[in-house]
Design a protein around this motif. Structure first.
Motif, PDB file in Angstrom:
ATOM      1  N   PRO A   1      13.343  -0.182  -6.604  1.00 10.17           N
ATOM      2  CA  PRO A   1      12.283   0.373  -7.463  1.00 10.17           C
ATOM      3  C   PRO A   1      11.167   1.091  -6.713  1.00 10.17           C
ATOM      4  O   PRO A   1      10.689   2.129  -7.162  1.00 10.17           O
ATOM      5  CB  PRO A   1      11.764  -0.869  -8.205  1.00 10.17           C
ATOM      6  N   VAL A   2      10.743   0.569  -5.564  1.00 11.33           N
ATOM      7  CA  VAL A   2       9.662   1.231  -4.831  1.00 11.33           C
ATOM      8  C   VAL A   2      10.132   2.575  -4.282  1.00 11.33           C
ATOM      9  O   VAL A   2       9.435   3.598  -4.391  1.00 11.33           O
ATOM     10  CB  VAL A   2       9.136   0.334  -3.691  1.00 11.33           C
ATOM     11  N   ALA A   3      11.321   2.592  -3.696  1.00 16.59           N
ATOM     12  CA  ALA A   3      11.844   3.844  -3.140  1.00 16.59           C
ATOM     13  C   ALA A   3      12.022   4.920  -4.207  1.00 16.59           C
ATOM     14  O   ALA A   3      11.994   6.115  -3.890  1.00 16.59           O
ATOM     15  CB  ALA A   3      13.175   3.580  -2.437  1.00 16.59           C
ATOM     16  N   ALA A   4      12.195   4.499  -5.472  1.00 20.88           N
ATOM     17  CA  ALA A   4      12.413   5.454  -6.561  1.00 20.88           C
ATOM     18  C   ALA A   4      11.124   5.959  -7.197  1.00 20.88           C
ATOM     19  O   ALA A   4      11.173   6.788  -8.108  1.00 20.88           O
ATOM     20  CB  ALA A   4      13.300   4.809  -7.630  1.00 20.88           C
ATOM     21  N   LEU A   5       9.962   5.494  -6.739  1.00 20.26           N
ATOM     22  CA  LEU A   5       8.705   5.934  -7.333  1.00 20.26           C
ATOM     23  C   LEU A   5       8.494   7.430  -7.109  1.00 20.26           C
ATOM     24  O   LEU A   5       8.826   7.959  -6.044  1.00 20.26           O
ATOM     25  CB  LEU A   5       7.530   5.166  -6.719  1.00 20.26           C
TER      26      LEU A   5
ATOM     27  N   TRP B   1       0.855  -1.185   0.000  1.00 19.48           N
ATOM     28  CA  TRP B   1       0.000   0.000   0.000  1.00 19.48           C
ATOM     29  C   TRP B   1       0.889   1.232   0.000  1.00 19.48           C
ATOM     30  O   TRP B   1       1.827   1.331   0.799  1.00 19.48           O
ATOM     31  CB  TRP B   1      -0.899   0.005   1.239  1.00 19.48           C
ATOM     32  N   LEU B   2       0.608   2.164  -0.896  1.00 22.98           N
ATOM     33  CA  LEU B   2       1.443   3.342  -1.068  1.00 22.98           C
ATOM     34  C   LEU B   2       0.632   4.619  -0.877  1.00 22.98           C
ATOM     35  O   LEU B   2      -0.514   4.701  -1.339  1.00 22.98           O
ATOM     36  CB  LEU B   2       2.070   3.366  -2.461  1.00 22.98           C
TER      37      LEU B   2
ATOM     38  N   HIS C   1      10.986 -13.913  -5.465  1.00 21.76           N
ATOM     39  CA  HIS C   1      11.486 -15.272  -5.235  1.00 21.76           C
ATOM     40  C   HIS C   1      11.607 -15.586  -3.749  1.00 21.76           C
ATOM     41  O   HIS C   1      11.371 -16.710  -3.320  1.00 21.76           O
ATOM     42  CB  HIS C   1      12.836 -15.446  -5.928  1.00 21.76           C
ATOM     43  N   ASP C   2      11.960 -14.578  -2.932  1.00 18.17           N
ATOM     44  CA  ASP C   2      12.088 -14.794  -1.498  1.00 18.17           C
ATOM     45  C   ASP C   2      12.055 -13.442  -0.794  1.00 18.17           C
ATOM     46  O   ASP C   2      11.925 -12.387  -1.434  1.00 18.17           O
ATOM     47  CB  ASP C   2      13.380 -15.563  -1.163  1.00 18.17           C
ATOM     48  N   ALA C   3      12.175 -13.471   0.542  1.00 19.06           N
ATOM     49  CA  ALA C   3      12.103 -12.239   1.321  1.00 19.06           C
ATOM     50  C   ALA C   3      13.240 -11.288   0.979  1.00 19.06           C
ATOM     51  O   ALA C   3      13.060 -10.061   0.973  1.00 19.06           O
ATOM     52  CB  ALA C   3      12.107 -12.563   2.815  1.00 19.06           C
ATOM     53  N   GLY C   4      14.418 -11.836   0.694  1.00 14.30           N
ATOM     54  CA  GLY C   4      15.545 -10.988   0.329  1.00 14.30           C
ATOM     55  C   GLY C   4      15.294 -10.221  -0.953  1.00 14.30           C
ATOM     56  O   GLY C   4      15.614  -9.037  -1.059  1.00 14.30           O
ATOM     57  N   ALA C   5      14.700 -10.900  -1.940  1.00 13.98           N
ATOM     58  CA  ALA C   5      14.383 -10.223  -3.201  1.00 13.98           C
ATOM     59  C   ALA C   5      13.326  -9.140  -2.979  1.00 13.98           C
ATOM     60  O   ALA C   5      13.379  -8.069  -3.606  1.00 13.98           O
ATOM     61  CB  ALA C   5      13.892 -11.243  -4.226  1.00 13.98           C
ATOM     62  N   PHE C   6      12.395  -9.393  -2.065  1.00 11.67           N
ATOM     63  CA  PHE C   6      11.381  -8.389  -1.751  1.00 11.67           C
ATOM     64  C   PHE C   6      12.012  -7.165  -1.090  1.00 11.67           C
ATOM     65  O   PHE C   6      11.654  -6.019  -1.402  1.00 11.67           O
ATOM     66  CB  PHE C   6      10.321  -9.005  -0.845  1.00 11.67           C
ATOM     67  N   TYR C   7      12.972  -7.391  -0.218  1.00 10.98           N
ATOM     68  CA  TYR C   7      13.675  -6.270   0.421  1.00 10.98           C
ATOM     69  C   TYR C   7      14.366  -5.401  -0.625  1.00 10.98           C
ATOM     70  O   TYR C   7      14.268  -4.167  -0.595  1.00 10.98           O
ATOM     71  CB  TYR C   7      14.695  -6.801   1.426  1.00 10.98           C
ATOM     72  N   HIS C   8      15.056  -6.017  -1.555  1.00  3.64           N
ATOM     73  CA  HIS C   8      15.749  -5.252  -2.588  1.00  3.64           C
ATOM     74  C   HIS C   8      14.757  -4.517  -3.489  1.00  3.64           C
ATOM     75  O   HIS C   8      15.050  -3.419  -3.972  1.00  3.64           O
ATOM     76  CB  HIS C   8      16.642  -6.178  -3.416  1.00  3.64           C
ATOM     77  N   TYR C   9      13.587  -5.096  -3.689  1.00  2.00           N
ATOM     78  CA  TYR C   9      12.565  -4.409  -4.479  1.00  2.00           C
ATOM     79  C   TYR C   9      12.063  -3.167  -3.737  1.00  2.00           C
ATOM     80  O   TYR C   9      11.922  -2.090  -4.322  1.00  2.00           O
ATOM     81  CB  TYR C   9      11.412  -5.356  -4.782  1.00  2.00           C
ATOM     82  N   LEU C  10      11.797  -3.309  -2.426  1.00  2.00           N
ATOM     83  CA  LEU C  10      11.309  -2.169  -1.649  1.00  2.00           C
ATOM     84  C   LEU C  10      12.322  -1.036  -1.598  1.00  2.00           C
ATOM     85  O   LEU C  10      11.963   0.139  -1.703  1.00  2.00           O
ATOM     86  CB  LEU C  10      10.970  -2.608  -0.223  1.00  2.00           C
ATOM     87  N   THR C  11      13.591  -1.378  -1.401  1.00  2.00           N
ATOM     88  CA  THR C  11      14.613  -0.351  -1.233  1.00  2.00           C
ATOM     89  C   THR C  11      15.154   0.163  -2.561  1.00  2.00           C
ATOM     90  O   THR C  11      15.936   1.120  -2.566  1.00  2.00           O
ATOM     91  CB  THR C  11      15.786  -0.898  -0.394  1.00  2.00           C
TER      92      THR C  11
END
Length: 336
Positions: free
Chosen positions: A311-315, A259-260, A299-309
């Protein structure tokens, strides 16, 4: 997309041909097996056999669905906070309703999230306003109106990551069909449907590849009329075909609701960016403090962390985020 994950063992799409078939069915769930076979370079018997095997194993199935906004319906994201020992029973009860989809257990087993599609005049809003808050062990209910879809409906993760070439995709795309239901965001009057249309759509929601003869028997039309009406509904953006599958068939094991809170002037740009992210299976604008929702797979929690920090952080225009891991899917895209 996600089939009920209560099934203990689900085969992944472990061959290139299975991956190709799944991608082909995502492009056109009603495509004749003969045409899919020609594009894939195999026999039509091979395609039919593979689909039957995957469907009977509970790995995937084609469903015919409708765009609620095109029908003048108001869909809602509903979040139900409840006692952990009541969450499964409440989730299963919501999943049995014909007006719910995407029913999931989130937030460590203390929240149920779902999409509710009350039909006009059906009294379905009672689920939001009366029944849920009075359910024993329910702590809180919040509802967010879905305003616009950036990615989803007839598009899925397979649309982004499927193995078909651009030429194969073009060969499978239905004639005269829009590139996507999302390609024309302009408002339009609610599309009128009659009782026979309702019977047609109900059967397609159960089996998107139901034979024309079966559809004709349900509607009282001839097979020719059935085919013509399906073409009309698809061209109008009312009817589309999706592939309902468990995300484990793509070997992705981590799912989350994102949620953003986005500045209003940047919602369109943020939604377009999310639609292009390979992790996003669905993205939409909603009402509420968090005005953009996205379904995430990784793929896993680590990949989700990298996504949040990353592409999401760059929105653009991002003011805040809230994430809820999805532990179990009670129901996917279809009404069943």
């Amino acid at each position: 997309m996600n089939l009920d994950s209560k099934r203990a063992v689900l085969p992944v799409l472990d061959s290139e041909q299975d991956q190709l078939l799944a991608h082909a069915l995502q492009i056109d769930g009603r495509a004749p097996f003969r045409r899919i076979a020609e594009v894939l370079g195999v026999s039509d018997q091979t395609v039919a056999r593979r689909y039957a095997r995957l469907r009977s194993a509970g790995s995937l199935r084609v469903v015919g669905l409708t765009d609620p906004l095109r029908l003048g319906e108001v869909p809602w994201f509903v979040r139900v906070r409840c006692a952990p020992n009541a969450a499964v029973a409440i989730g299963e009860a919501l999943a049995r309703r014909a007006d719910t989809t995407w029913v999931s257990l989130t937030s460590g087993g203390t929240e149920i999230s779902c999409l509710v599609r009350p039909r006009a005049g059906s009294g379905g809003d009672a689920l939001l306003l009366e029944k849920l808050p009075k359910t024993p062990r329910v702590v809180d209910v919040s509802a967010h109106c879905l305003l616009h879809v950036f990615f989803g409906q007839d598009l899925s993760l397979l649309t982004k990551s499927g193995p078909l070439t651009a030429e194969q995709v073009a060969a499978l795309r239905p004639a005269n069909a829009p590139d996507s239901l999302l390609s024309d965001p302009a408002p339009a009057p609610a599309y009128p449907l009659d009782e026979a249309d309702g019977r047609l759509l109900d059967l397609l929601a159960r089996d998107g590849r139901a034979a024309a003869g079966e559809l004709a028997a349900a509607t009282g039309w001839s097979p020719t009329t059935v085919r013509r009406r399906m073409t009309e509904l698809r061209e109008a953006g009312v009817l589309y075909f999706d592939l309902d599958y468990d995300l484990r068939v793509l070997q992705r094991n981590f799912r989350a609701a994102l949620w953003l809170n986005i500045e209003p002037s940047e919602i369109e740009a943020a939604g377009a960016a999310l639609a292009a992210h390979p992790e996003v299976s669905f993205a939409a604008a909603t009402t509420g403090d968090f005005n953009v929702y996205a379904g995430i797979t990784a793929h896993d929690a680590g990949a989700f962390y990298h996504y949040l920090t990353g592409p999401v952080a760059a929105l653009p225009g991002i003011l805040g985020t809230s994430t809820s891991p999805i532990h179990r899917a009670f129901k996917g895209a279809g009404p069943l």
